[in-house]
Design an enzyme around this catalytic site. Structure first.
Site, PDB file in Angstrom:
ATOM      1  N   HIS A  59      11.146 -16.457 -21.412  1.00 45.91           N
ATOM      2  CA  HIS A  59      10.131 -15.569 -21.959  1.00 45.91           C
ATOM      3  C   HIS A  59       8.980 -15.939 -21.402  1.00 45.91           C
ATOM      4  CE1 HIS A  59       6.938 -15.140 -25.537  1.00 45.91           C
ATOM      5  NE2 HIS A  59       7.228 -13.820 -24.969  1.00 45.91           N
ATOM      6  N   SER A  60       7.972 -15.111 -20.639  1.00 45.75           N
ATOM      7  CA  SER A  60       6.550 -15.356 -20.433  1.00 45.75           C
ATOM      8  C   SER A  60       6.620 -16.324 -19.296  1.00 45.75           C
ATOM      9  CB  SER A  60       5.846 -15.581 -21.504  1.00 45.75           C
ATOM     10  OG  SER A  60       4.254 -15.624 -21.430  1.00 45.75           O
ATOM     11  N   GLN A  61       5.755 -17.632 -19.663  1.00 49.37           N
ATOM     12  CA  GLN A  61       5.959 -18.458 -18.567  1.00 49.37           C
ATOM     13  C   GLN A  61       7.035 -19.057 -18.055  1.00 49.37           C
ATOM     14  OE1 GLN A  61       4.642 -22.329 -20.015  1.00 49.37           O
ATOM     15  NE2 GLN A  61       3.190 -22.915 -18.235  1.00 49.37           N
ATOM     16  N   HIS A  92       3.770  -9.332 -27.191  1.00 48.70           N
ATOM     17  CA  HIS A  92       4.390 -10.369 -26.329  1.00 48.70           C
ATOM     18  C   HIS A  92       5.186 -10.974 -27.080  1.00 48.70           C
ATOM     19  CE1 HIS A  92       4.750 -12.518 -22.744  1.00 48.70           C
ATOM     20  NE2 HIS A  92       4.406 -13.622 -23.240  1.00 48.70           N
TER      21      HIS A  92
END
Ligand SMILES: *[C@@H]1O[C@H](CO)[C@@H](O)[C@H](O)[C@H]1NC(C)=O
Ligand SMILES: *[C@@H]1O[C@H](CO)[C@@H](O)[C@H](O)[C@H]1NC(C)=O
Ligand SMILES: *[C@@H]1O[C@H](CO)[C@@H](O)[C@H](O)[C@H]1NC(C)=O
Length: 362
Positions: free
Chosen positions: A199-201, A339
């Site tokens: 996820h994300s980073q 998000h």
């Protein structure tokens, strides 16, 4: 009989068909890291905490490694802020082994002052603006459609739980990526072939781990991976990620070089209104020769700050020769996600989209 009856009562009480917590066994260990500091005063830096959850009956070939994003820890996969079982339980209930980590220097993976790595954290205003209540600030057009956060996103119990789960994190992207690549490769060596859900980073972590050890990465699900290529968008516009997907070297055309070989061009018009213009490679594009071996899904919600740009990340992968499927949740009839889709009210519905794709990799 008794437990079945209780489960029925629980479903009626909350008015939703929640995933139940699944019976499983658990082991924990640390991977990676090294001693730092003067002789006799050493501490271990860069190690990663890992928890392996195994269902009573394993029905799928590869374990799923769930890697959280910035300011988070592995707990976000365990329980949602409105106190429902998280994605770990969802996948356990489908017969997957689930591996949950805390990134190096975060949570149960210690950060030591001796490393001199500056920390940052997300303040309340920022958490509301980015994740829980983006409608008010309206920094991107699709924020207007955000509806899946459980609660008001600003001051109720669900918000407080999420806010309390936030931790400090090392601010440097290159440093974070290096640490996670090293620890991640050690983890994959230990577990053998696995699937990464990032996820994300953690998106760049997945690309970097696969770049080092493609044979052990059977698939990558990138949930709104850190992006887009080469230049920030929506909230900032600074140049970044010189290797397109990452801040540290990735293999292009069979070589991993210490300065980026990428020549970028900005597309003249966005693909659609409310989307950003994407950077792509000048043709002939260099191939992501190691990532090419790994199937990828990029998944984006329809109300997130990633909604305007995650197609750029998918296109970058495609241009580099990667077998990538780009999925907008809205194409699956799922609306209103920001998000933090794995923590939002319809988290199980989103997990089902992921599971349908992962199942094909068995
Ligand atoms: C909160 O964090 C954001 C992002 O780091 C920053 O731009 C903003 O100034 C901070 N707000 C306050 C009130 O400190
Ligand atoms: C909000 O959602 C509706 C229905 O899916 C869609 O038609 C509209 O374009 C969305 N608005 C924005 C700004 O994305
Ligand atoms: C881009 O600039 C913003 C604002 O100065 C900063 O907070 C952010 O860390 C920068 N991003 C990168 C990747 O350098």
């Amino acid at each position: 009989m008794r437990s079945i009856a209780l489960a029925v009562v629980a479903v009626l009480a909350c008015g939703c068909a929640a995933t139940e917590t699944s019976l499983h066994t658990r082991t924990a260990f640390f991977v990676g890291g090294r001693y730092v500091g003067d002789a006799g005063k050493e501490v271990v830096d860069g190690q990663m905490y890992v928890e392996v959850l195994s269902p009573a009956r394993i029905t799928h070939r590869y374990p799923l490694i769930l890697i959280h994003g910035a300011a988070q820890t592995g707990v976000g996969w365990i329980t949602t802020p409105d106190n429902r079982p998280g994605w770990a339980d969802y996948f356990l209930s489908k017969g997957y082994r689930v591996v949950v980590v805390d990134q190096p220097r975060r949570g149960r993976s210690a950060w030591h002052p001796a490393t001199n790595l500056a920390l940052r954290s997300f303040n309340r205003t920022w958490v509301e603006l980015l994740f829980t209540s983006p409608k008010a600030a309206a920094k991107w057009p699709q924020a207007a459609n955000h509806s899946q956060w459980a609660g008001d996103g600003q001051q109720d119990a669900e918000f407080e739980q999420f806010m309390a789960s936030q931790v400090e994190f090392v601010g440097s992207n290159p440093e974070t990526q290096r640490a996670m690549q090293q620890a991640g490769v050690k983890l994959l060596e230990r577990l053998g072939p696995s699937i990464i859900v990032a996820h994300s980073q953690a998106g760049p972590f997945a690309w970097l781990i696969a770049d080092e050890l493609p044979a052990n990465v059977k698939g990558i699900v990138a949930i709104e991976p850190q992006g887009p290529p080469l230049q920030e968008a929506v909230l900032w516009n600074n140049r970044t990620r010189p290797w397109g997907l990452t801040d540290i070297p990735l293999t292009y055309d069979g070589e991993r070089t210490s300065t980026s070989p990428i020549v970028g061009v900005l597309e003249e018009a966005p693909e659609a209104p409310d989307l950003v213009k994407c950077w792509r490679q000048a043709e002939p594009a260099k191939k992501l020769t190691r990532l090419e071996q790994v199937p990828v899904m990029v998944l984006v919600g329809d109300a997130s700050y990633h909604t305007p740009y995650d197609h750029c990340t998918a296109r970058w992968l495609k241009q580099g020769g990667v077998n990538v499927e780009f999925v907008r949740l809205s194409d699956k009839g799922i609306h209103g996600n920001g998000h933090m889709m794995m923590l939002e009210r319809n988290s199980d519905e989103v997990a089902a989209v992921v599971e349908t794709w992962i199942r094909k990799l068995d």
